[in-house]
Design a protein around this motif. Structure first.
Motif, short mmCIF file in Angstrom:
data_model
loop_
_atom_site.label_atom_id
_atom_site.label_comp_id
_atom_site.label_asym_id
_atom_site.label_seq_id
_atom_site.Cartn_x
_atom_site.Cartn_y
_atom_site.Cartn_z
N ARG A 32 47.56 5.23 -60.89
CA ARG A 32 47.64 3.83 -60.49
C ARG A 32 46.69 3.54 -59.34
N ILE A 33 46.58 4.46 -58.41
CA ILE A 33 45.64 4.26 -57.30
C ILE A 33 44.21 4.23 -57.83
N ALA A 34 43.91 5.16 -58.76
CA ALA A 34 42.55 5.23 -59.29
C ALA A 34 42.23 4.02 -60.16
N GLY A 35 43.25 3.46 -60.79
CA GLY A 35 43.01 2.34 -61.70
C GLY A 35 43.00 0.99 -61.03
N SER A 36 43.38 0.95 -59.76
CA SER A 36 43.45 -0.33 -59.06
C SER A 36 42.18 -0.56 -58.25
N ASP A 37 41.85 -1.83 -58.05
CA ASP A 37 40.65 -2.10 -57.27
C ASP A 37 40.97 -2.35 -55.80
N CYS A 38 42.26 -2.44 -55.47
CA CYS A 38 42.60 -2.53 -54.04
C CYS A 38 43.47 -1.36 -53.66
N SER A 39 43.42 -0.96 -52.39
CA SER A 39 44.17 0.22 -51.96
C SER A 39 45.66 -0.06 -52.01
N GLN A 40 46.42 1.02 -52.21
CA GLN A 40 47.86 0.89 -52.44
C GLN A 40 48.63 1.54 -51.29
N SER A 41 49.69 0.89 -50.86
CA SER A 41 50.51 1.53 -49.82
C SER A 41 51.54 2.43 -50.49
N CYS A 42 52.03 3.42 -49.72
CA CYS A 42 52.97 4.39 -50.26
C CYS A 42 54.22 3.72 -50.82
N SER A 43 54.68 2.70 -50.12
CA SER A 43 55.96 2.09 -50.51
C SER A 43 55.89 1.39 -51.86
N ASN A 44 54.69 1.21 -52.39
CA ASN A 44 54.57 0.67 -53.74
C ASN A 44 55.10 1.65 -54.79
N GLU A 74 44.60 5.86 -45.03
CA GLU A 74 44.19 5.26 -43.75
C GLU A 74 45.36 4.45 -43.23
N ARG A 75 45.80 4.76 -42.03
CA ARG A 75 46.91 4.01 -41.46
C ARG A 75 46.39 2.67 -40.96
N ARG A 76 47.05 1.60 -41.43
CA ARG A 76 46.72 0.28 -40.92
C ARG A 76 48.01 -0.35 -40.48
N GLY A 77 48.18 -0.42 -39.17
CA GLY A 77 49.44 -0.92 -38.65
C GLY A 77 50.55 0.01 -39.11
N VAL A 78 51.59 -0.59 -39.63
CA VAL A 78 52.76 0.20 -39.98
C VAL A 78 52.61 0.85 -41.36
N GLU A 79 51.64 0.40 -42.12
CA GLU A 79 51.57 0.99 -43.45
C GLU A 79 50.28 1.76 -43.69
N MET A 80 50.28 2.47 -44.83
CA MET A 80 49.18 3.35 -45.15
C MET A 80 48.42 2.79 -46.34
N HIS A 81 47.11 2.81 -46.25
CA HIS A 81 46.30 2.35 -47.37
C HIS A 81 45.67 3.56 -48.05
#
Lengths: 130, 130
Positions: A32-44, A74-81
């Motif tokens: 899913r991460i590889a197939g998406s064009d935007c970065s995904q957070s863990c909680s997804n 990459e940590r961005r604020g409280v979530e991870m990209h």
DNA sequence: TCTATTGTTCCTAAATTCCGAACTAACGAA
DNA sequence: TTCGTTAGTTCGGAATTTAGGAACAATAGA
């Protein structure tokens, strides 16, 4: 909180990649991460293929994918990209990632989508703890 | 002695294949079996990549490769003949095996051939037992 | 501050892996 | 037949790895 470790592409091994992707939850996440064009957070990914994944387990899975060199976090604020490192890996191991992701797709397409009402019976029984 | 189990090609999973090939000894074994035109007996692999493999461990590795659907084993007299199931797998998961074997080659080519005299120092330390 | 959200770390139980020892099975020679 | 050899398997216990609940850390907003 410890900084994230990412191996240099030259230190990435086939064994580590295959091991990371030999887990059904991890391939699903990576696909899913590889197939998406935007970065995904863990909680997804707190549920993957209809199955709840505890967040401590999820955290370990992401660590495994990162340390195998498959994703960059990459940590961005409280979530991870999280984003894939497909291009780099493709240069080092041509065709590897796409063949695996394809195979995963073939396999997913082969089994019929689980009926919501019947899904519970097919779920792996939870392990009981002390 | 129990008869050998071989999964039908439709029961072969990507996860099982990746897991089986995520071990350095097992990929090396499989790569050699897949690359050879005659079947190979288990005892040909008592040393793999300069490293001795105990035969009980070797037996487990072959079992893992068989049960993942990667090889077919056939007892002939006292020894076992192992042959790859590449053609079947190629039909089910196109490109998968060749990409993995290629990646394994790339990686092996990347590291310089170990010098005989220095090899011992690089070997993984044996685990001590009780 | 307090609270909510996101993810990590710690800890223990369960599962898996490793490998020496003992074993089975096939074969050949005496 | 019995003995010896060779090839591979199974058993048993120790070491390693994994899973997931509980507690924690870090950021953001009220």
């Amino acid at each position: 909180m410890r900084p994230l470790f990412h191996p240099s592409i030259d230190d990435v091994t086939v064994e580590a990649i295959l091991h990371a992707l030999s887990d059904p939850v991890r391939v699903a996440i990576f696909a899913r991460i590889a197939g998406s064009d935007c970065s995904q957070s863990c909680s997804n990914f707190l549920t993957v293929s209809e199955k709840a994944v505890p967040k401590s387990t999820l955290s370990q899975h992401f660590k495994a994918l990162r340390e195998a060199g498959l994703i960059r976090g990459e940590r961005r604020g409280v979530e991870m990209h999280n984003s894939p490192r497909c291009a780099e890996i493709e240069r080092r191991f041509p065709g590897l990632i796409s063949a695996i992701v394809n195979a995963h797709k073939v396999q997913s397409a082969g089994k019929p989508p689980p009926l919501p009402t019947a899904a519970a019976g097919r779920r792996k029984a939870p392990r009981r703890r002390g």
